[in-house]
Design a protein around this motif. Structure first.
Motif, mmCIF file in Angstrom:
data_model
loop_
_atom_site.group_PDB
_atom_site.id
_atom_site.type_symbol
_atom_site.label_atom_id
_atom_site.label_comp_id
_atom_site.label_asym_id
_atom_site.label_seq_id
_atom_site.Cartn_x
_atom_site.Cartn_y
_atom_site.Cartn_z
ATOM 1 N N PRO A 61 0.816 -1.225 0.000
ATOM 2 C CA PRO A 61 0.000 0.000 0.000
ATOM 3 C C PRO A 61 0.851 1.279 0.000
ATOM 4 C CG PRO A 61 -0.185 -1.179 2.101
ATOM 5 C CD PRO A 61 0.552 -2.074 1.176
ATOM 6 N N ASP A 62 0.361 2.292 -0.741
ATOM 7 C CA ASP A 62 1.027 3.598 -0.716
ATOM 8 C C ASP A 62 0.042 4.669 -0.229
ATOM 9 O OD1 ASP A 62 -0.692 3.872 -2.821
ATOM 10 O OD2 ASP A 62 0.834 4.434 -4.304
ATOM 11 N N THR A 63 -0.994 4.206 0.436
ATOM 12 C CA THR A 63 -2.070 5.116 0.848
ATOM 13 C C THR A 63 -1.854 5.651 2.261
ATOM 14 O OG1 THR A 63 -3.237 3.095 1.422
ATOM 15 C CG2 THR A 63 -3.865 4.155 -0.628
ATOM 16 N N ILE A 64 -2.519 6.766 2.543
ATOM 17 C CA ILE A 64 -2.527 7.375 3.876
ATOM 18 C C ILE A 64 -3.990 7.492 4.260
ATOM 19 C CG2 ILE A 64 -1.932 9.439 5.220
ATOM 20 C CD1 ILE A 64 0.128 10.004 2.867
ATOM 21 N N SER B 112 -7.023 5.867 14.209
ATOM 22 C CA SER B 112 -5.567 5.789 14.022
ATOM 23 C C SER B 112 -5.185 6.068 12.568
ATOM 24 C CB SER B 112 -5.040 4.419 14.458
ATOM 25 O OG SER B 112 -5.567 3.412 13.618
ATOM 26 N N LEU B 113 -3.968 6.536 12.415
ATOM 27 C CA LEU B 113 -3.428 6.859 11.091
ATOM 28 C C LEU B 113 -2.747 5.610 10.535
ATOM 29 C CD1 LEU B 113 -2.575 9.207 9.062
ATOM 30 C CD2 LEU B 113 -0.497 9.386 10.460
ATOM 31 N N GLN B 114 -3.027 5.304 9.265
ATOM 32 C CA GLN B 114 -2.425 4.132 8.627
ATOM 33 C C GLN B 114 -1.584 4.629 7.453
ATOM 34 O OE1 GLN B 114 -3.991 0.756 9.463
ATOM 35 N NE2 GLN B 114 -4.974 1.866 11.127
ATOM 36 N N LEU B 115 -0.280 4.424 7.572
ATOM 37 C CA LEU B 115 0.621 4.862 6.502
ATOM 38 C C LEU B 115 1.090 3.640 5.720
ATOM 39 C CD1 LEU B 115 2.937 7.206 8.625
ATOM 40 C CD2 LEU B 115 0.959 7.889 7.243
ATOM 41 N N GLY B 116 0.741 3.577 4.453
ATOM 42 C CA GLY B 116 1.229 2.483 3.615
ATOM 43 C C GLY B 116 2.740 2.565 3.494
#
Lengths: 326, 150
Positions: free
Chosen positions: A55-58, A65-69
């Motif tokens: 994943p390259d998504t934010i 919560s924040l999910q950083l690919g």
């Protein structure tokens, strides 16, 4: 630079299957790996291109919560509106990292895995316990101004150079990993990096072929009031001499929650729990900030060149606390 | 491998370790992009990939396939210079000129990113481009000018 093969697998499974083979390295942004390979510090035989496979998504999860690919570019995270408003130290740390060109290339996963380093590590003309285990460390008696004072060993005093992980360390982040068998695990950020001890060549607890999929950063009142302070030898495009990420929650003039991590001082982002403990429940005043910050250097092991970092740590924390409480 | 450079298809037979910078200069005959440090520190090799500025020395040519590469040779339309090129000329924003293609490629991207709001912002966002001659004052002037706030 030595020659290598370049595989561009179509699926994550194919990439993971190739990952554990001898001499294999994954490549994403490539900014650290290519630089080290050009100097023969890294000598990969097989590169496995993982672009498009993770994943390259934010995004934000239902729990906030924040999910950083892992493949999100540094620039995307730095300029993301939610990151800026709810995890400001993360954005600041990234904007103070590298150059605009490198931030367009570098990824979240790669930034976490930048090699700990010193000038001797990057010059194959010198011995180095990281490059060739057991060959010795010329940095300890040599040029050590920029090197570590905490968590160091007799074998290595290199520092972790990235800024983003320092902010993540002050936000209690965790990492989602996937291994070649397809199994996934969630590792608390604080347990991801290893200290050098007598094996400085091993920097993380990643298993052979294992990949970072995403970083999970909890939402919190302290993260919302977080700031990042970076002290460098020049105005921009430089690693930190010392940096501090401070996340602070103050209610009714009292410190309810505080998280402090530092960069440029240790082989991994370094959490200052003794400073945090000294602030917890105390009035958010310059006096208690100063008193707590003065504990920063506890346990420091310095060389003739880098003893100044202890005072600088104290001052960087103080500045961070001032900014976060302003 | 096949690269798309300045809207043209370029077919090359190269080793996997070849950087985009070497592919452009040594094999595609596009010598406008310069090699300075070859380590990502100086910015002389800055090009755009899919509209974003990157350092071509740390980019493997094989991994740039399927993407649009723009070099300094691709900025002008015929004899009409790109406004940033014209501004560099007007402001004498160079001395030896070696870093200039990278400076211009970076500056064009900087304006598109919206980072030309002040001289301080321009300087910070040009931090990836080093000029050994020290033409920085005129480089900032040229960018300010080209960004339309002269």
């Amino acid at each position: 630079m030595e020659g290598f093969t370049l595989a561009q697998p179509r699926s994550l499974d194919d990439a993971l299957a190739a990952g554990p083979q001898a001499g294999a390295k994954y490549i994403a942004g490539g900014t650290d790996l290519m630089q080290l390979a050009k100097d023969n510090v890294e000598t990969p035989h097989h590169l496995i291109d993982i672009e498009g496979l993770l994943p390259d998504t934010i995004s934000t999860a239902t729990d906030g919560s924040l999910q950083l690919g892992a493949l999100a570019r540094m620039v995307e995270v730095a300029t993301h509106a939610d990151v800026r408003s709810s995890w400001p130290a993360l954005s600041e740390a990234l904007l103070l990292s590298a150059s605009p060109q490198i931030r367009n290339m570098g990824t979240v996963g790669g930034n976490l895995l930048q090699r700990t380093r010193c000038g001797y590590f990057r010059d194959v003309g010198f011995s180095c316990n990281k490059r060739s285990p057991g060959s010795g460390c010329p940095a300890i008696p040599g040029e050590s101004r920029g090197l570590g004072v905490l968590g160091v060993s007799d074998h290595c005093i290199a520092t972790h150079p990235s800024d983003m992980p320092v902010a993540l360390m002050a936000m209690d982040a965790s990492l989602q990993l996937v291994s070649p068998g397809g199994g996934t695990r969630l590792v608390p950020f604080a347990e991801f990096y290893r200290l050098p001890g007598s094996t400085p060549e091993i920097e993380t607890n990643l298993l052979p072929g294992e990949l970072i999929v995403a970083v999970v950063v909890p939402r919190s009142a302290s993260a919302r009031r977080s700031r990042y302070v970076k002290v460098r030898d020049r105005a921009s495009f430089e690693f930190a001499v010392v940096s501090a990420a401070v996340a602070l929650e103050v209610t009714d003039g009292t410190v309810r929650n505080v998280r402090i991590a530092m960069g440029g001082v240790a082989p991994r982002p370094w959490r200052l729990s003794q400073v945090e403990a000294a602030l917890q429940g105390r009035p958010a005043t310059p006096e208690s900030f100063q008193e707590a910050a003065s504990l920063a250097g506890e346990g420091a092991v310095t060389t003739k060149d880098n003893a100044f970092k202890v005072k600088l740590m104290e001052r960087a924390i103080l500045r961070g606390l001032q900014l976060a409480s302003a | 491998m096949v690269l798309q450079v300045n809207g043209q298809r370029v077919s090359l037979s190269l080793e996997p370790r070849t950087s985009l910078l070497d592919a452009l200069r040594e094999y595609a005959g596009l010598t406008g992009t310069k090699k300075g440090c070859d380590r990502g520190s100086c910015g002389a090799c800055t090009v755009h990939i899919d509209g974003r500025r990157v350092v071509s020395c740390l980019t493997l040519a094989a991994r740039a396939q399927g993407k649009a590469v723009t070099t300094i040779e691709g900025l002008a339309s015929g004899d009409d210079l790109h406004p940033m090129q014209a501004a560099f000329l007007h402001h004498d924003a160079y001395q030896c000129g070696y870093c200039t293609p990278g400076q211009i490629m970076s500056a064009v991207a900087l304006v598109q990113e919206g980072h030309a709001g002040s001289d301080a912002e321009i300087r910070e966002n040009m931090s990836g481009n080093i000029c050994r001659c020290g033409a920085y004052a005129n480089i900032v002037g040229a960018i300010r000018d080209a960004a339309g706030r002269a």
